[in-house]
Design a protein around this motif. Structure first.
Motif, PDB file in Angstrom:
ATOM      1  N   CYS A 301       0.846  -1.199   0.000  1.00  0.00           N
ATOM      2  CA  CYS A 301       0.000   0.000   0.000  1.00  0.00           C
ATOM      3  C   CYS A 301       0.881   1.248   0.000  1.00  0.00           C
ATOM      4  O   CYS A 301       1.901   1.297   0.692  1.00  0.00           O
ATOM      5  N   HIS A 302       0.455   2.260  -0.769  1.00  0.00           N
ATOM      6  CA  HIS A 302       1.120   3.560  -0.780  1.00  0.00           C
ATOM      7  C   HIS A 302       0.134   4.585  -0.226  1.00  0.00           C
ATOM      8  O   HIS A 302      -0.926   4.819  -0.817  1.00  0.00           O
ATOM      9  N   PHE A 303       0.473   5.195   0.912  1.00  0.00           N
ATOM     10  CA  PHE A 303      -0.432   6.131   1.569  1.00  0.00           C
ATOM     11  C   PHE A 303       0.062   7.560   1.355  1.00  0.00           C
ATOM     12  O   PHE A 303       1.252   7.857   1.549  1.00  0.00           O
ATOM     13  N   THR A 304      -0.865   8.453   0.986  1.00  0.00           N
ATOM     14  CA  THR A 304      -0.591   9.881   0.870  1.00  0.00           C
ATOM     15  C   THR A 304      -1.643  10.638   1.678  1.00  0.00           C
ATOM     16  O   THR A 304      -2.692  10.091   2.046  1.00  0.00           O
ATOM     17  N   SER A 305      -1.352  11.904   1.963  1.00  0.00           N
ATOM     18  CA  SER A 305      -2.264  12.704   2.792  1.00  0.00           C
ATOM     19  C   SER A 305      -3.662  12.749   2.181  1.00  0.00           C
ATOM     20  O   SER A 305      -3.818  12.938   0.968  1.00  0.00           O
ATOM     21  N   GLY A 306      -4.673  12.582   3.038  1.00  0.00           N
ATOM     22  CA  GLY A 306      -6.057  12.759   2.614  1.00  0.00           C
ATOM     23  C   GLY A 306      -6.734  11.529   2.058  1.00  0.00           C
ATOM     24  O   GLY A 306      -7.950  11.574   1.801  1.00  0.00           O
ATOM     25  N   LEU A 307      -6.023  10.436   1.835  1.00  0.00           N
ATOM     26  CA  LEU A 307      -6.680   9.229   1.322  1.00  0.00           C
ATOM     27  C   LEU A 307      -7.726   8.744   2.325  1.00  0.00           C
ATOM     28  O   LEU A 307      -7.511   8.798   3.538  1.00  0.00           O
ATOM     29  N   VAL A 308      -8.853   8.235   1.819  1.00  0.00           N
ATOM     30  CA  VAL A 308      -9.946   7.780   2.671  1.00  0.00           C
ATOM     31  C   VAL A 308     -10.200   6.292   2.434  1.00  0.00           C
ATOM     32  O   VAL A 308     -10.287   5.849   1.282  1.00  0.00           O
ATOM     33  N   PHE A 309     -10.329   5.538   3.523  1.00  0.00           N
ATOM     34  CA  PHE A 309     -10.699   4.126   3.469  1.00  0.00           C
ATOM     35  C   PHE A 309     -11.985   3.968   4.291  1.00  0.00           C
ATOM     36  O   PHE A 309     -12.054   4.403   5.447  1.00  0.00           O
ATOM     37  N   ARG A 310     -13.001   3.338   3.670  1.00  0.00           N
ATOM     38  CA  ARG A 310     -14.312   3.201   4.292  1.00  0.00           C
ATOM     39  C   ARG A 310     -14.561   1.767   4.705  1.00  0.00           C
ATOM     40  O   ARG A 310     -14.125   0.822   4.043  1.00  0.00           O
ATOM     41  N   GLN A 311     -15.300   1.639   5.822  1.00  0.00           N
ATOM     42  CA  GLN A 311     -15.639   0.307   6.313  1.00  0.00           C
ATOM     43  C   GLN A 311     -16.576  -0.401   5.330  1.00  0.00           C
ATOM     44  O   GLN A 311     -17.543   0.177   4.847  1.00  0.00           O
ATOM     45  N   ARG A 312     -16.229  -1.632   5.037  1.00  0.00           N
ATOM     46  CA  ARG A 312     -17.092  -2.436   4.171  1.00  0.00           C
ATOM     47  C   ARG A 312     -18.341  -2.853   4.971  1.00  0.00           C
ATOM     48  O   ARG A 312     -18.221  -3.419   6.059  1.00  0.00           O
ATOM     49  N   HIS A 313     -19.515  -2.523   4.447  1.00  0.00           N
ATOM     50  CA  HIS A 313     -20.782  -2.805   5.110  1.00  0.00           C
ATOM     51  C   HIS A 313     -20.857  -2.090   6.452  1.00  0.00           C
ATOM     52  O   HIS A 313     -21.347  -2.630   7.454  1.00  0.00           O
ATOM     53  N   GLY A 314     -20.337  -0.872   6.501  1.00  0.00           N
ATOM     54  CA  GLY A 314     -20.414  -0.094   7.732  1.00  0.00           C
ATOM     55  C   GLY A 314     -20.159   1.377   7.472  1.00  0.00           C
ATOM     56  O   GLY A 314     -19.939   1.811   6.334  1.00  0.00           O
ATOM     57  N   LYS A 315     -20.182   2.195   8.545  1.00  0.00           N
ATOM     58  CA  LYS A 315     -20.065   3.645   8.391  1.00  0.00           C
ATOM     59  C   LYS A 315     -18.740   4.204   8.917  1.00  0.00           C
ATOM     60  O   LYS A 315     -18.531   5.420   8.878  1.00  0.00           O
ATOM     61  N   ALA A 316     -17.870   3.374   9.416  1.00  0.00           N
ATOM     62  CA  ALA A 316     -16.582   3.861   9.917  1.00  0.00           C
ATOM     63  C   ALA A 316     -15.695   4.302   8.758  1.00  0.00           C
ATOM     64  O   ALA A 316     -15.788   3.772   7.643  1.00  0.00           O
ATOM     65  N   ARG A 317     -14.848   5.310   9.042  1.00  0.00           N
ATOM     66  CA  ARG A 317     -13.935   5.826   8.019  1.00  0.00           C
ATOM     67  C   ARG A 317     -12.557   6.062   8.616  1.00  0.00           C
ATOM     68  O   ARG A 317     -12.437   6.409   9.790  1.00  0.00           O
ATOM     69  N   LEU A 318     -11.550   5.890   7.772  1.00  0.00           N
ATOM     70  CA  LEU A 318     -10.158   6.217   8.128  1.00  0.00           C
ATOM     71  C   LEU A 318      -9.632   7.178   7.074  1.00  0.00           C
ATOM     72  O   LEU A 318      -9.626   6.866   5.883  1.00  0.00           O
ATOM     73  N   ARG A 319      -9.193   8.351   7.514  1.00  0.00           N
ATOM     74  CA  ARG A 319      -8.576   9.338   6.612  1.00  0.00           C
ATOM     75  C   ARG A 319      -7.108   9.496   6.997  1.00  0.00           C
ATOM     76  O   ARG A 319      -6.802   9.741   8.174  1.00  0.00           O
ATOM     77  N   VAL A 320      -6.214   9.337   6.005  1.00  0.00           N
ATOM     78  CA  VAL A 320      -4.779   9.506   6.266  1.00  0.00           C
ATOM     79  C   VAL A 320      -4.509  10.953   6.652  1.00  0.00           C
ATOM     80  O   VAL A 320      -4.943  11.890   5.960  1.00  0.00           O
ATOM     81  N   GLY A 321      -3.807  11.153   7.760  1.00  0.00           N
ATOM     82  CA  GLY A 321      -3.524  12.490   8.250  1.00  0.00           C
ATOM     83  C   GLY A 321      -2.488  13.217   7.402  1.00  0.00           C
ATOM     84  O   GLY A 321      -1.906  12.658   6.462  1.00  0.00           O
ATOM     85  N   PRO A 322      -2.233  14.479   7.718  1.00  0.00           N
ATOM     86  CA  PRO A 322      -1.253  15.263   6.950  1.00  0.00           C
ATOM     87  C   PRO A 322       0.156  14.706   7.113  1.00  0.00           C
ATOM     88  O   PRO A 322       0.584  14.396   8.230  1.00  0.00           O
ATOM     89  N   LEU A 323       0.874  14.566   6.004  1.00  0.00           N
ATOM     90  CA  LEU A 323       2.257  14.089   5.995  1.00  0.00           C
ATOM     91  C   LEU A 323       3.159  15.229   5.537  1.00  0.00           C
ATOM     92  O   LEU A 323       2.838  15.932   4.575  1.00  0.00           O
ATOM     93  N   ALA A 324       4.284  15.420   6.217  1.00  0.00           N
ATOM     94  CA  ALA A 324       5.214  16.489   5.850  1.00  0.00           C
ATOM     95  C   ALA A 324       5.762  16.249   4.445  1.00  0.00           C
ATOM     96  O   ALA A 324       6.140  15.123   4.108  1.00  0.00           O
ATOM     97  N   PRO A 325       5.805  17.292   3.584  1.00  0.00           N
ATOM     98  CA  PRO A 325       6.349  17.106   2.221  1.00  0.00           C
ATOM     99  C   PRO A 325       7.786  16.604   2.261  1.00  0.00           C
ATOM    100  O   PRO A 325       8.540  16.879   3.199  1.00  0.00           O
ATOM    101  N   GLU A 326       8.158  15.874   1.244  1.00  0.00           N
ATOM    102  CA  GLU A 326       9.497  15.320   1.135  1.00  0.00           C
ATOM    103  C   GLU A 326      10.308  16.087   0.106  1.00  0.00           C
ATOM    104  O   GLU A 326       9.754  16.771  -0.757  1.00  0.00           O
ATOM    105  N   SER A 327      11.627  15.942   0.214  1.00  0.00           N
ATOM    106  CA  SER A 327      12.512  16.570  -0.768  1.00  0.00           C
ATOM    107  C   SER A 327      12.210  16.046  -2.162  1.00  0.00           C
ATOM    108  O   SER A 327      11.891  14.870  -2.348  1.00  0.00           O
TER     109      SER A 327
END
Length: 565
Positions: A301-327
């Protein structure tokens, strides 16, 4: 007319060499006069060795060995006295009287003793008690953690540290001062001496700051030698303010914001597209009381700021938090054409350079090396504003070049002074606290004169100076650098920066090059700090080469067959 016998040929050859060495000393009388009296005999021996290896017949060593005589290949520390001894022995074997032109004994060079005695004396002055204790020791580059930690420094002393090195390219005078205080406290605790060496950073020829890019956290399942996943990758989703337990330290940490997290139980699944655009499933392994979620994924998996993952057959959500920019970075392939410029990153085919002053010293066809030689290029165009280069060495799929990576011009005669304005500021600290100064990127005699002038202006003309030989240009100019350094009465030494030399000259040439440097230092009776970056991986993995420790060795004899440059 019959050819002379081998013995007579050897005598004629040796006497001719002796006359050449005498002539060199006369021709370079002005040079020798400028040398400090403490180093004059050593400087004369260095000139003798250079002339000897330039003019000696290649078959002479073998002929002398066959006659049972010294081949003169391991006498660089005391050449003239050894040459005289061989001539005298050969004359006695042939029943010939001494030649009319018997050379006066060189002052400070008694037969067989002058070189080692002078080397020991110069080593005592440079390294103090270290030399008297056995002629070898360990230099350790102090990490930032050493500031304010006498216990850490005491452990290093107990492990054998003889010289503490402060790298002027890292940290600042405040941190350096704390390192010095910690070392002084540790010396009192341990009751052991330890010198302080201060490295001047020198000119920083590097890639400039590339435009920042979004950060990516990569979570990849462990794989076997065939590339097959052996188990899911574990991911720790950490809400703001939460503290994960120590049992989860090996999991990939992911800052996250959770909603309706109480609906998530062991086995619940979250789905969404990762940074690559592919659908990924995250399965809940455990939900902690502070909201920390331990997840696992079967695929990378490659995670970047703001990506959203939703619970399958449910209402829970996970949003990737802010990540400091890289060089930022450039993906370079063979055949790519770039423009080195002094301007900030403009994207496309440009690459910022931190030291555009060197552009005027570059020529068409010369090589350019980036990032410790991982990427190579050739100069195709030069102006005062930019340098056009073509990439010749990179991985076929592309090599990534990032900000603040080293740039080397091994074929170019760079005129950039080794002493920068920042170095002069750092000298004020070094003059107050250090026992020796290591001068980085020294190329020519003027670099040494500038450093000595600054030290004398600070009232520290007596401070020892170590010349770091880390470029091809410095290696080729080493005899002149030593003569310039010996014009002052302060102690002088040489450090072989093997890693930097290998980048510029090639790893296959490193062994003969460092042997040649040792030979030149032996001829000048100058102690040499050798084998940088060899002890760290030796301790960790059982084989040498790496970044922390430097072995010091006083070299009195070496026997390479290659001539001096």
């Amino acid at each position: 007319m019959k050819d002379p016998t081998p013995a007579l040929w050897m005598l004629d050859t040796l006497r001719a060499l002796r006359a050449t060495l005498e002539r060199i000393a006369v021709e370079e009388a002005a040079c020798l006069e400028a040398i400090h009296p403490d180093y004059r005999a050593s400087a004369r021996n260095l000139l003798h060795v250079m002339a000897f290896h330039r003019h000696a017949h290649p078959g002479l060593p073998k002929a002398l060995r066959q006659r049972g005589l010294c081949a003169l290949t391991d006498c660089d520390a005391h050449l003239m006295s050894s040459l005289e001894a061989v001539i005298t022995a050969l004359e006695a074997l042939e029943g010939l009287g001494p030649s009319a032109a018997v050379t006066q004994q060189q002052p400070g060079s008694p037969a067989g003793l002058g070189g080692p005695a002078a080397l020991e004396q110069h080593g005592d002055r440079l390294f103090g008690a270290l030399a008297a204790a056995g002629g070898a020791g360990i230099m350790v580059t102090l990490p930032a953690e050493a500031a304010g930690s006498p216990a850490l420094v005491a452990d290093l002393l107990a492990a054998g540290m003889s010289i503490a090195r402060i790298n002027g390219a890292d940290d600042d005078p405040v941190v350096w001062g704390r390192m010095v205080d910690a070392l002084r406290a540790a010396r009192v605790i341990m009751g052991r001496p330890c010198a302080i060496a201060m490295d001047l950073a020198g000119p920083k020829l590097r890639t400039g700051q590339l435009a920042l890019q979004p950060a990516v956290i990569r979570a990849r399942p462990p794989r076997d030698r065939m590339g097959r996943p052996t188990q899911p990758v574990r991911i720790l989703a950490v809400p703001p303010g939460a503290l994960p337990g120590p049992e989860d330290m090996e999991a990939v940490r992911l800052p996250a914001r959770l909603s309706k997290a109480k609906r998530l139980k062991q086995g619940s699944r979250l789905q969404g597209r990762d940074g690559s655009g592919r659908w990924r499933t995250l399965q809940v392994v455990r939900r902690g009381p502070d909201g920390v979620l331990l997840l696992q994924a079967e695929k990378t998996c490659h995670f970047t700021s703001g990506l959203v993952f939703r619970q399958r057959h449910g209402k829970a959500r996970l949003r990737v938090g802010p990540l400091a920019p890289e060089s930022g970075e450039r993906l370079l392939r063979p055949g790519d054409v770039l423009r080195l410029t002094p301007e900030p990153d403009q994207g496309g085919g440009t690459l910022p350079c931190t030291l555009p002053e060197v552009f005027g010293d570059l020529c068409l066809g010369e090589r350019v090396l980036f990032d410790d030689g991982r990427i190579g290029a050739v100069i195709r165009g030069v102006s005062a504003q930019e340098v056009v280069i073509e990439v010749t060495k990179a991985q076929a799929r592309g090599s990534r070049l990032r900000s603040d990576k080293g740039i080397a011009f091994p074929d170019s005669d760079l005129r950039t002074p080794a002493l920068t304005a920042e170095d002069i500021e750092d000298l004020a600290f070094a003059a107050q606290h250090a026992d020796m100064i290591s001068s980085s990127f020294v190329h020519r005699e003027s670099d040494i004169r500038s450093l000595r002038h600054c030290l004398e202006g600070m009232g520290r003309g007596d401070l020892a100076v170590v010349l770091k030989i880390e470029t091809r240009q410095a290696y080729l100019n080493l005899p002149r650098l030593l003569l310039a350094a010996m014009a002052h009465g302060a102690p002088v030494g040489v450090m072989i920066a093997r890693g930097d030399l290998a980048i510029e000259c090639g790893w296959e040439a490193l062994a003969p090059i460092q042997e040649e440097i040792l030979r030149i230092c032996t001829a000048a009776n100058v102690p040499c700090i050798w084998a940088t970056e060899v002890l760290d991986t030796l301790a960790q993995h059982g084989h040498p080469t790496s970044p922390l420790l430097t072995c010091l060795s006083f070299r009195s004899n070496c026997e390479p067959d290659d001539p001096l440059p």
